[in-house]
Enzyme design. Structure first.
Site, PDB file in Angstrom:
ATOM      1  N   GLU A 228       0.686  -1.523   0.021  1.00 59.09           N
ATOM      2  CA  GLU A 228      -0.091  -0.076   0.145  1.00 59.09           C
ATOM      3  C   GLU A 228       0.782   1.254  -0.476  1.00 59.09           C
ATOM      4  O   GLU A 228       2.151   1.625   0.546  1.00 59.09           O
ATOM      5  CB  GLU A 228      -0.988   0.033   1.263  1.00 59.09           C
ATOM      6  CG  GLU A 228      -1.625   1.211   1.265  1.00 59.09           C
ATOM      7  CD  GLU A 228      -2.526   0.976   2.800  1.00 59.09           C
ATOM      8  OE1 GLU A 228      -3.135   2.042   3.724  1.00 59.09           O
ATOM      9  OE2 GLU A 228      -2.319  -0.339   2.865  1.00 59.09           O
ATOM     10  N   ASP A 230       0.004   5.223   0.203  1.00 61.10           N
ATOM     11  CA  ASP A 230      -0.457   6.610   1.340  1.00 61.10           C
ATOM     12  C   ASP A 230      -0.275   7.828   0.714  1.00 61.10           C
ATOM     13  O   ASP A 230       0.632   8.246   0.826  1.00 61.10           O
ATOM     14  CB  ASP A 230      -0.656   6.282   2.521  1.00 61.10           C
ATOM     15  CG  ASP A 230      -1.513   4.809   2.645  1.00 61.10           C
ATOM     16  OD1 ASP A 230      -2.529   4.350   2.164  1.00 61.10           O
ATOM     17  OD2 ASP A 230      -0.745   4.874   3.757  1.00 61.10           O
ATOM     18  N   GLU A 233      -3.111  10.971   2.697  1.00 65.33           N
ATOM     19  CA  GLU A 233      -4.269  10.785   4.365  1.00 65.33           C
ATOM     20  C   GLU A 233      -4.216  12.355   5.241  1.00 65.33           C
ATOM     21  O   GLU A 233      -3.414  12.348   6.076  1.00 65.33           O
ATOM     22  CB  GLU A 233      -4.068  10.017   4.870  1.00 65.33           C
ATOM     23  CG  GLU A 233      -3.741   8.038   4.775  1.00 65.33           C
ATOM     24  CD  GLU A 233      -3.561   6.744   5.426  1.00 65.33           C
ATOM     25  OE1 GLU A 233      -4.520   6.788   5.586  1.00 65.33           O
ATOM     26  OE2 GLU A 233      -2.231   6.986   5.540  1.00 65.33           O
ATOM     27  N   HIS A 244       3.742   1.427   2.485  1.00 63.56           N
ATOM     28  CA  HIS A 244       3.620   0.078   3.802  1.00 63.56           C
ATOM     29  C   HIS A 244       3.856  -0.884   2.268  1.00 63.56           C
ATOM     30  O   HIS A 244       3.453  -1.943   2.261  1.00 63.56           O
ATOM     31  CB  HIS A 244       2.479  -0.127   4.093  1.00 63.56           C
ATOM     32  CG  HIS A 244       1.432   1.284   4.626  1.00 63.56           C
ATOM     33  ND1 HIS A 244       1.520   0.936   5.773  1.00 63.56           N
ATOM     34  CD2 HIS A 244       1.036   2.152   4.429  1.00 63.56           C
ATOM     35  CE1 HIS A 244       0.846   1.857   6.874  1.00 63.56           C
ATOM     36  NE2 HIS A 244       0.391   2.452   5.478  1.00 63.56           N
TER      37      HIS A 244
END
Length: 334
Positions: A228, A230, A233, A244
Site C-alpha cells: 500500500e 498512501d 491522508e 507500507h
C-alpha cells in the site's frame, strides 16, 4: 498499483444482483510526457463493502444489518454463501445521492461525509481497475480539504490489488462491482478471493489510539494483504504520506496473528502496518500544514500535490531510491 480514495473508514459478495443497473460516474485524468499531456478517461466504482448484499433470487440480506452472524440458510459454508449471495449495482442517483460520491466537472471527484464510500478508478470499460505505474514518474492531483475537520481522514492511495478484481470461480462480479480489495493492514474482508470469509466469524477486543480497549467486528479469521502506498491522508489540520511494503508480492491471504499481524499482541505479520511515513508536524515543522495564512501550506485553499518516485538508474525498471513530495498553491511551488 490500483488507486483508491475514501473519506473514512460497511456488506460484500461475489454474484451480481439484477435490481439496479451499475452506472459508474465518468471522470478524466491526464497522462503527460515530453510531448505534452493527453486525456486518460476513467470510471469511478464503489467498493463492494458498501453495496447491498442479498440472496441472488430475492431481497433477503445475507448478513442482516446489526447482526453478529450470517443468514445460515444462505451461508452455511463459504462456498454456498458465495453462490447464494449477490452484490447489487448502483445507479447514477445511488452514487450521487445515496452514497454522496459524484464527479465535479470532467476531471474531479467529490466524496461527502458521512456516506461517501471507498472508490476506485476503473478503465473506461468499467470492468477493470486502472493500473498506475509509479517508478520513475510523478503523480499529481488537486485537492480541497478546507471543510474537513480534525478527526477526519481524506485518503488517496494505491494498493496492489488485482486489476480484474479477482474475478473468477464463484466471483462473477469483479472490478465492475468493486471486488478484490486488499491493503497492508491485511483487512478481514467479508469475501476474500471467491469465498465468503465466514469461518471463525466473531467480535474481538482491540486497542484504540487513545489506549482504550473496545469491541470491534465481527469478522472472519482470514485477512488479505498487499502493498500500500498512501499518497495522501489528511484533513485541514494534519497530513501524511506513507509507504507500507509487504513480504509477499501482489495479494496474499493470511490467517492468524503471525501472518495477518496484530499490533496489540506485537505480531508484525506479513506487512508493515505502521509503514514508513512522512508527517511535517511529527518531524518538527508545526507551521507547515494548517488552516490559515500563517502556515506554509494553507489548507483553507485548494492546492496541487505532486509526488515523485525516483529510481536508482532513472528508468522505469530501476529500484526505487527516493520519494519526493512538493506542493503548488497560488502558483507557488512549495
Amino acid at each position: 498499483l490500483v488507486a483508491a480514495a475514501a473519506v473514512l473508514d460497511a456488506a460484500s459478495a461475489q454474484q451480481v444482483g439484477t435490481m439496479a443497473q451499475e452506472a459508474q460516474p465518468s471522470m478524466s485524468m491526464e497522462v503527460c510526457g515530453k510531448s505534452g499531456c493527453a486525456p486518460d478517461p476513467a470510471k469511478v466504482v464503489m467498493d463492494m463493502n458498501w453495496r447491498w448484499l442479498h440472496n441472488k433470487d430475492g431481497y433477503n440480506n445475507c448478513l442482516p444489518d446489526g447482526a453478529d452472524a450470517w443468514d445460515q440458510a444462505l451461508c452455511p459454508d463459504p462456498e454456498k454463501c458465495s453462490h447464494n449471495c449477490a452484490i447489487e449495482g448502483i445507479d447514477a442517483k445511488g452514487y450521487s445521492e445515496t452514497y454522496m460520491a459524484s464527479t465535479v466537472g470532467e476531471d474531479g471527484l467529490k466524496l461527502t461525509f458521512p456516506k461517501a464510500p471507498r472508490v476506485y478508478l476503473n478503465e473506461p470499460s468499467g470492468d477493470r481497475y486502472k493500473v498506475i505505474k509509479l517508478l520513475n514518474r510523478e503523480f499529481s492531483f488537486d485537492v480541497d480539504v478546507s471543510t474537513l475537520p480534525c478527526g477526519m481522514n481524506a485518503a488517496l492511495y494505491f494498493v496492489e490489488m488485482p486489476a480484474d478484481g479477482d474475478k473468477g470461480g464463484a466471483n462473477n462480479a469483479g472490478a465492475k462491482f468493486g471486488t478484490g480489495y486488499c491493503d497492508a493492514q491485511c483487512p478481514h474482508m467479508k469475501f476474500i478471493k471467491d469465498k465468503a470469509n465466514i469461518e471463525g466469524w466473531k467480535s474481538h477486543m482491540a486497542k484504540t489510539p487513545d489506549d482504550e480497549w473496545r469491541k470491534v467486528g465481527p469478522e472472519g479469521s482470514k485477512g488479505v494483504c498487499c502493498a500500500e502506498m498512501d499518497i495522501f491522508e489528511a484533513n485541514r489540520e494534519a497530513g501524511a504520506f506513507t509507504a507500507h511494503p509487504c513480504k509477499h508480492p501482489a495479494q496474499a491471504v493470511c490467517e492468524g496473528d503471525e501472518e495477518c499481524g496484530n499490533k496489540d499482541t506485537g505480531d508484525v505479520g506479513w506487512c508493515d502496518k505502521d509503514g514508513c511515513g512522512f508527517s511535517t508536524y511529527r518531524l518538527g515543522h508545526e507551521k507547515f500544514w494548517g488552516a490559515g495564512d500563517e502556515y506554509t501550506v494553507d489548507t483553507t485553499r485548494p492546492m496541487t500535490i505532486v509526488t515523485q518516485f525516483v529510481t536508482t538508474d532513472g528508468t522505469d525498471d530501476g529500484d526505487l531510491k527516493e520519494i519526493r513530495r512538493f506542493y503548488i498553491q497560488d502558483g507557488k511551488v512549495i
